[in-house]
Design a protein around this motif. Structure first.
Motif, PDB file in Angstrom:
ATOM      1  N   GLU A   2     -17.746  68.367 -28.743  1.00 48.37           N
ATOM      2  CA  GLU A   2     -18.541  68.846 -28.261  1.00 48.37           C
ATOM      3  C   GLU A   2     -19.488  68.448 -26.934  1.00 48.37           C
ATOM      4  O   GLU A   2     -18.500  67.160 -26.470  1.00 48.37           O
ATOM      5  CB  GLU A   2     -20.337  68.115 -29.166  1.00 48.37           C
ATOM      6  CG  GLU A   2     -20.055  69.244 -30.286  1.00 48.37           C
ATOM      7  CD  GLU A   2     -20.850  69.152 -31.266  1.00 48.37           C
ATOM      8  OE1 GLU A   2     -21.737  69.698 -30.898  1.00 48.37           O
ATOM      9  OE2 GLU A   2     -20.547  68.125 -32.285  1.00 48.37           O
ATOM     10  N   PRO A   3     -20.077  69.429 -26.221  1.00 51.70           N
ATOM     11  CA  PRO A   3     -19.906  68.495 -25.024  1.00 51.70           C
ATOM     12  C   PRO A   3     -20.229  67.374 -24.211  1.00 51.70           C
ATOM     13  O   PRO A   3     -20.637  67.064 -23.019  1.00 51.70           O
ATOM     14  CB  PRO A   3     -20.714  70.622 -24.254  1.00 51.70           C
ATOM     15  CG  PRO A   3     -20.303  71.224 -24.978  1.00 51.70           C
ATOM     16  CD  PRO A   3     -19.743  70.277 -26.182  1.00 51.70           C
ATOM     17  N   TRP A   4     -21.442  67.027 -25.171  1.00 52.09           N
ATOM     18  CA  TRP A   4     -22.373  65.856 -25.475  1.00 52.09           C
ATOM     19  C   TRP A   4     -21.579  64.827 -25.887  1.00 52.09           C
ATOM     20  O   TRP A   4     -21.944  63.511 -25.399  1.00 52.09           O
ATOM     21  CB  TRP A   4     -23.827  65.885 -26.544  1.00 52.09           C
ATOM     22  CG  TRP A   4     -22.813  65.911 -27.780  1.00 52.09           C
ATOM     23  CD1 TRP A   4     -22.641  66.906 -28.573  1.00 52.09           C
ATOM     24  CD2 TRP A   4     -22.697  65.095 -28.589  1.00 52.09           C
ATOM     25  NE1 TRP A   4     -22.327  66.872 -29.348  1.00 52.09           N
ATOM     26  CE2 TRP A   4     -22.557  65.184 -29.944  1.00 52.09           C
ATOM     27  CE3 TRP A   4     -22.619  63.634 -28.539  1.00 52.09           C
ATOM     28  CZ2 TRP A   4     -22.089  64.910 -30.687  1.00 52.09           C
ATOM     29  CZ3 TRP A   4     -22.062  62.831 -29.886  1.00 52.09           C
ATOM     30  CH2 TRP A   4     -21.549  63.802 -30.736  1.00 52.09           C
ATOM     31  N   ASN A   5     -20.683  65.066 -26.253  1.00 54.52           N
ATOM     32  CA  ASN A   5     -19.561  63.586 -27.128  1.00 54.52           C
ATOM     33  C   ASN A   5     -18.699  62.869 -25.713  1.00 54.52           C
ATOM     34  O   ASN A   5     -17.445  63.537 -25.702  1.00 54.52           O
ATOM     35  CB  ASN A   5     -18.760  64.159 -28.440  1.00 54.52           C
ATOM     36  CG  ASN A   5     -18.634  62.821 -29.096  1.00 54.52           C
ATOM     37  OD1 ASN A   5     -17.996  61.679 -28.113  1.00 54.52           O
ATOM     38  ND2 ASN A   5     -17.851  63.129 -30.046  1.00 54.52           N
ATOM     39  N   THR A   6     -18.951  62.874 -24.703  1.00 52.98           N
ATOM     40  CA  THR A   6     -18.423  61.865 -23.706  1.00 52.98           C
ATOM     41  C   THR A   6     -17.072  61.111 -23.645  1.00 52.98           C
ATOM     42  O   THR A   6     -16.687  60.876 -22.825  1.00 52.98           O
ATOM     43  CB  THR A   6     -19.917  61.168 -22.435  1.00 52.98           C
ATOM     44  OG1 THR A   6     -19.984  60.309 -23.018  1.00 52.98           O
ATOM     45  CG2 THR A   6     -20.582  61.938 -22.131  1.00 52.98           C
ATOM     46  N   GLY A   7     -18.203  59.935 -24.911  1.00 50.62           N
ATOM     47  CA  GLY A   7     -16.253  59.285 -25.299  1.00 50.62           C
ATOM     48  C   GLY A   7     -15.503  59.995 -25.798  1.00 50.62           C
ATOM     49  O   GLY A   7     -14.312  59.366 -25.312  1.00 50.62           O
ATOM     50  N   SER A   8     -15.552  60.369 -26.895  1.00 48.46           N
ATOM     51  CA  SER A   8     -14.453  61.879 -26.784  1.00 48.46           C
ATOM     52  C   SER A   8     -13.952  62.337 -25.899  1.00 48.46           C
ATOM     53  O   SER A   8     -12.647  62.906 -25.192  1.00 48.46           O
ATOM     54  CB  SER A   8     -14.996  62.541 -28.037  1.00 48.46           C
ATOM     55  OG  SER A   8     -13.569  63.230 -28.375  1.00 48.46           O
ATOM     56  N   LEU A   9     -14.784  63.026 -25.034  1.00 46.11           N
ATOM     57  CA  LEU A   9     -13.919  63.441 -23.564  1.00 46.11           C
ATOM     58  C   LEU A   9     -13.172  62.658 -22.716  1.00 46.11           C
ATOM     59  O   LEU A   9     -12.093  62.812 -22.104  1.00 46.11           O
ATOM     60  CB  LEU A   9     -15.564  64.215 -23.075  1.00 46.11           C
ATOM     61  CG  LEU A   9     -16.183  65.137 -23.621  1.00 46.11           C
ATOM     62  CD1 LEU A   9     -17.429  65.103 -22.494  1.00 46.11           C
ATOM     63  CD2 LEU A   9     -15.285  66.593 -23.507  1.00 46.11           C
ATOM     64  N   ARG A  10     -13.627  61.078 -22.770  1.00 44.93           N
ATOM     65  CA  ARG A  10     -13.343  60.413 -22.027  1.00 44.93           C
ATOM     66  C   ARG A  10     -11.179  60.442 -22.924  1.00 44.93           C
ATOM     67  O   ARG A  10     -11.019  59.730 -22.027  1.00 44.93           O
ATOM     68  CB  ARG A  10     -13.725  58.849 -21.511  1.00 44.93           C
ATOM     69  CG  ARG A  10     -14.860  59.360 -20.372  1.00 44.93           C
ATOM     70  CD  ARG A  10     -15.255  58.129 -19.965  1.00 44.93           C
ATOM     71  NE  ARG A  10     -15.515  57.200 -21.425  1.00 44.93           N
ATOM     72  CZ  ARG A  10     -16.410  57.547 -22.057  1.00 44.93           C
ATOM     73  NH1 ARG A  10     -17.695  58.022 -21.701  1.00 44.93           N
ATOM     74  NH2 ARG A  10     -17.849  56.902 -22.470  1.00 44.93           N
ATOM     75  N   THR A  11     -11.761  60.041 -24.409  1.00 43.92           N
ATOM     76  CA  THR A  11     -10.182  59.825 -25.106  1.00 43.92           C
ATOM     77  C   THR A  11      -9.033  60.978 -24.991  1.00 43.92           C
ATOM     78  O   THR A  11      -7.983  60.654 -23.823  1.00 43.92           O
ATOM     79  CB  THR A  11     -10.431  60.246 -26.104  1.00 43.92           C
ATOM     80  OG1 THR A  11     -11.866  58.475 -26.391  1.00 43.92           O
ATOM     81  CG2 THR A  11      -9.411  59.808 -27.329  1.00 43.92           C
ATOM     82  N   ALA A  12      -9.632  62.663 -24.945  1.00 44.94           N
ATOM     83  CA  ALA A  12      -8.783  63.398 -24.439  1.00 44.94           C
ATOM     84  C   ALA A  12      -8.531  63.114 -23.278  1.00 44.94           C
ATOM     85  O   ALA A  12      -7.091  63.482 -23.043  1.00 44.94           O
ATOM     86  CB  ALA A  12      -9.598  64.371 -25.095  1.00 44.94           C
ATOM     87  N   GLU A  13      -8.845  63.259 -22.119  1.00 44.18           N
ATOM     88  CA  GLU A  13      -8.389  63.186 -20.892  1.00 44.18           C
ATOM     89  C   GLU A  13      -7.663  62.015 -20.819  1.00 44.18           C
ATOM     90  O   GLU A  13      -6.257  62.126 -20.199  1.00 44.18           O
ATOM     91  CB  GLU A  13      -9.625  63.345 -19.594  1.00 44.18           C
ATOM     92  CG  GLU A  13      -9.994  64.491 -20.100  1.00 44.18           C
ATOM     93  CD  GLU A  13     -11.490  64.592 -19.324  1.00 44.18           C
ATOM     94  OE1 GLU A  13     -12.040  63.313 -18.711  1.00 44.18           O
ATOM     95  OE2 GLU A  13     -12.389  65.312 -19.235  1.00 44.18           O
ATOM     96  N   SER A  14      -7.794  60.835 -21.268  1.00 39.78           N
ATOM     97  CA  SER A  14      -7.123  59.840 -21.276  1.00 39.78           C
ATOM     98  C   SER A  14      -5.672  59.424 -21.520  1.00 39.78           C
ATOM     99  O   SER A  14      -4.743  59.208 -21.415  1.00 39.78           O
ATOM    100  CB  SER A  14      -7.276  57.931 -21.646  1.00 39.78           C
ATOM    101  OG  SER A  14      -7.717  58.395 -23.443  1.00 39.78           O
ATOM    102  N   ALA A  15      -5.412  60.982 -23.005  1.00 42.83           N
ATOM    103  CA  ALA A  15      -4.622  60.980 -23.534  1.00 42.83           C
ATOM    104  C   ALA A  15      -3.150  61.939 -23.161  1.00 42.83           C
ATOM    105  O   ALA A  15      -2.432  62.447 -23.866  1.00 42.83           O
ATOM    106  CB  ALA A  15      -4.703  61.104 -24.946  1.00 42.83           C
ATOM    107  N   GLY A  16      -3.895  62.090 -21.804  1.00 44.75           N
ATOM    108  CA  GLY A  16      -3.625  63.725 -21.204  1.00 44.75           C
ATOM    109  C   GLY A  16      -4.077  64.993 -21.601  1.00 44.75           C
ATOM    110  O   GLY A  16      -2.902  65.754 -20.824  1.00 44.75           O
ATOM    111  N   TYR A  17      -5.309  65.007 -22.566  1.00 45.09           N
ATOM    112  CA  TYR A  17      -5.523  66.713 -22.090  1.00 45.09           C
ATOM    113  C   TYR A  17      -6.110  66.896 -21.206  1.00 45.09           C
ATOM    114  O   TYR A  17      -6.669  66.334 -20.351  1.00 45.09           O
ATOM    115  CB  TYR A  17      -6.463  66.793 -23.926  1.00 45.09           C
ATOM    116  CG  TYR A  17      -5.603  66.660 -25.073  1.00 45.09           C
ATOM    117  CD1 TYR A  17      -5.251  67.883 -25.763  1.00 45.09           C
ATOM    118  CD2 TYR A  17      -4.711  65.083 -25.097  1.00 45.09           C
ATOM    119  CE1 TYR A  17      -4.583  67.756 -27.033  1.00 45.09           C
ATOM    120  CE2 TYR A  17      -4.122  65.274 -26.415  1.00 45.09           C
ATOM    121  CZ  TYR A  17      -3.706  66.359 -27.125  1.00 45.09           C
ATOM    122  OH  TYR A  17      -2.985  66.084 -28.730  1.00 45.09           O
ATOM    123  N   VAL A  18      -5.885  68.221 -21.077  1.00 47.56           N
ATOM    124  CA  VAL A  18      -6.680  68.882 -19.944  1.00 47.56           C
ATOM    125  C   VAL A  18      -7.850  69.807 -20.352  1.00 47.56           C
ATOM    126  O   VAL A  18      -7.709  70.700 -21.146  1.00 47.56           O
ATOM    127  CB  VAL A  18      -5.369  70.443 -19.281  1.00 47.56           C
ATOM    128  CG1 VAL A  18      -6.215  70.844 -17.817  1.00 47.56           C
ATOM    129  CG2 VAL A  18      -4.452  69.131 -18.355  1.00 47.56           C
TER     130      VAL A  18
END
Length: 179
Positions: free
Chosen positions: A135-151
């Protein structure tokens, strides 16, 4: 892909991904009270020991259906702090997801779990594309995805029903052959 019966143990630094056990009921109890996790998973929204045991038992049968739920456990003491899962969609595609108990957030468990399950899916299972929805509001999960190499690939409007309401989701992907 649905032929794996026993989940492997996946090392993830300070964490380990492993099969669910009945000794993990404490984490099911904790996340049952979370306002979001029961809405997007099969974690019981109202916890009692029978519901918790039923949740754990369901996880044991999932590999036969191409779903691979792992406990994220602290390596030091084996205590469960979350879940990382992979669901095969086709021979080339799977979706992944994760959650961490509120008491364990901010210590790197989600990122460690996501990196381990991503590596396992891409390398060991040979899946070409792993998808992740946030979900767009979930900044913690967005950072987690990006730090794990997800685009980030885009916004999917009214993509998933959460709590009876359609929600927008950001789609992320990790590819076996990055571009």
């Amino acid at each position: 892909m649905g032929d794996i019966e026993e989940l492997p143990v996946l090392p993830a630094g300070a964490y380990t991904l492993r099969r669910w056990e009945t000794g993990d009921l404490h984490v099911v109890r904790e996340v049952s009270a979370d306002p979001l996790i029961p809405l997007i998973t099969t974690v019981p929204a109202v916890y009692d020991d029978a519901a918790g045991r039923a949740f754990v038992a369901r996880q044991w049968g999932r590999p036969a259906t191409g779903q691979y739920p792992f406990v994220i456990a602290r390596t030091a003491d084996g205590r469960a702090v979350g879940n990382a899962g992979l669901r095969v969609i086709s021979a080339d595609r799977a979706s992944v997801g994760y959650w961490v108990a509120p008491s364990a957030r901010g210590a790197g468990a989600a990122g460690a779990g996501l990196r381990a399950i991503t590596d396992w899916g891409l390398r060991e299972l040979g899946i070409a594309r792993l998808e992740l929805y946030v979900e767009p509001w979930n900044t913690g999960s967005l950072r987690t995805a990006e730090s794990a190499g997800y685009v980030r690939e885009g916004l999917l409007r009214d993509w998933q029903r959460v709590g009876g309401e359609l929600k927008d989701m950001l789609m992320y992907a990790a590819l076996r052959r990055p571009r």
